[in-house]
Design an enzyme around this catalytic site. Sequence first.
Site: not given
Ligand code: NAD
Length: 360
Positions: A80, A181
């Site tokens: 990383k 979402v």
């Molecule tokens: P994102 O920022 O697009 O979506 C996260 C959503 O969660 C946002 O809409 C935010 O408003 C909401 N949120 C934040 N705190 C909240 C709470 N307390 N209650 C309800 N909603 C809340 O991020 P993403 O890319 O969708 O990733 C989501 C998670 O998955 C992260 O933890 C990320 O590290 C993990 N992840 C993502 C990927 C990927 O391909 N994008 C891959 C592996 C892991």
Amino acid sequence: MIVFDEVAREGHEQVVFGHDKVSGLRTIIAIHSTALGPALGGTRFYPYPTEEAALADVLRLSKGMSYKAAAAGLDLGGGKAVIIGDPRTDKTERLFRAYGRIVDSLQGRYITAADVGTTTADMDTVRRETRWALGNSVVMGGSGDPSPVTARGLYAASRAVAQKLWGNPDLAGRRFAVQGVGKVGSAFVQLLVEARAVVMAADAFPAVLQTAVDKFGVIPMQGDEIHRVPCEIFSPCALGGGLDETTIPELNCAAVVGSANNQLATEKDAQRLADRGILYAPDFVVNAGGLINVYDELHGYSKTRAMFLVDSIYDATMRVLDTAERDGINPNEAAERVAEARMRDIGDLRRFRRSGDDRN
Ligand code: NAD
């Protein structure tokens, strides 16, 4: 700062500090393990309050990548990188190209991709200086945004959990509570709705939640009640650390399957879930879809092959749940055992030299 004490604790192979005076680049690249292959992991761009905080984060995250790749059965190690700075104000072409040259100097021992604070467009810039930058945009021949692919992996894992709990992978009529979402959560909701599951959802931003209501007909919930709502599968797709000694007793679900990284606040929380009879599908097993997708770029990206591999998250999840049951341990421990066994067994093959100039 005592760097070597920190590095030695988790047995990291190499930590590289890089700097570029003109752009102000300050980066730390951590290679945890290359036992199974080159160390792949994203670049996090974040305004760390101290250099110690940046080092601690990159060491923790790189170790997590070794386990994620091993549990997914990939020929990849774990690494990383972090760039210390504010992604809203500090990004420049010079900075990313200087960073690309530092990545390139590792000759593929470390392969980078996008992470929190970096985008596919940023990776396109890094790529101008090194071929060891993946997660490029589709027009540049890359695999684009990994989020829908991560969602597809979650869907496969949910089917495995359903098979384990109810003897049938079909999700029709099953009730899901999705926390967050955003990019992954909304794509996951879409797959669930198409499978005729019942979906409740919450998001920190009302407008984001409203979009999910309008597009997919999810039942809207308050942010602080989504983890308490009666359902079959609770799906944390927001931030990590949400499963702790306060929230776990409040859960009203049979299983937890979500994309958020590091969902468990502490290691003890895996056992807390098991003690409550809640089946926890380990985050680093079920959210590996994005990693699998960028990994495929190494072989010349094929969407068909990547999706085939992502669907195998069903088998990876099942393997972990079966191991937990067989060994009488919680699924998180089982996932770590599966990953460590692979690092040991397959990594050990490298001791067999294939020729006089074999460097692998
Ligand atoms: P994102 O920022 O697009 O979506 C996260 C959503 O969660 C946002 O809409 C935010 O408003 C909401 N949120 C934040 N705190 C909240 C709470 N307390 N209650 C309800 N909603 C809340 O991020 P993403 O890319 O969708 O990733 C989501 C998670 O998955 C992260 O933890 C990320 O590290 C993990 N992840 C993502 C990927 C990927 O391909 N994008 C891959 C592996 C892991």
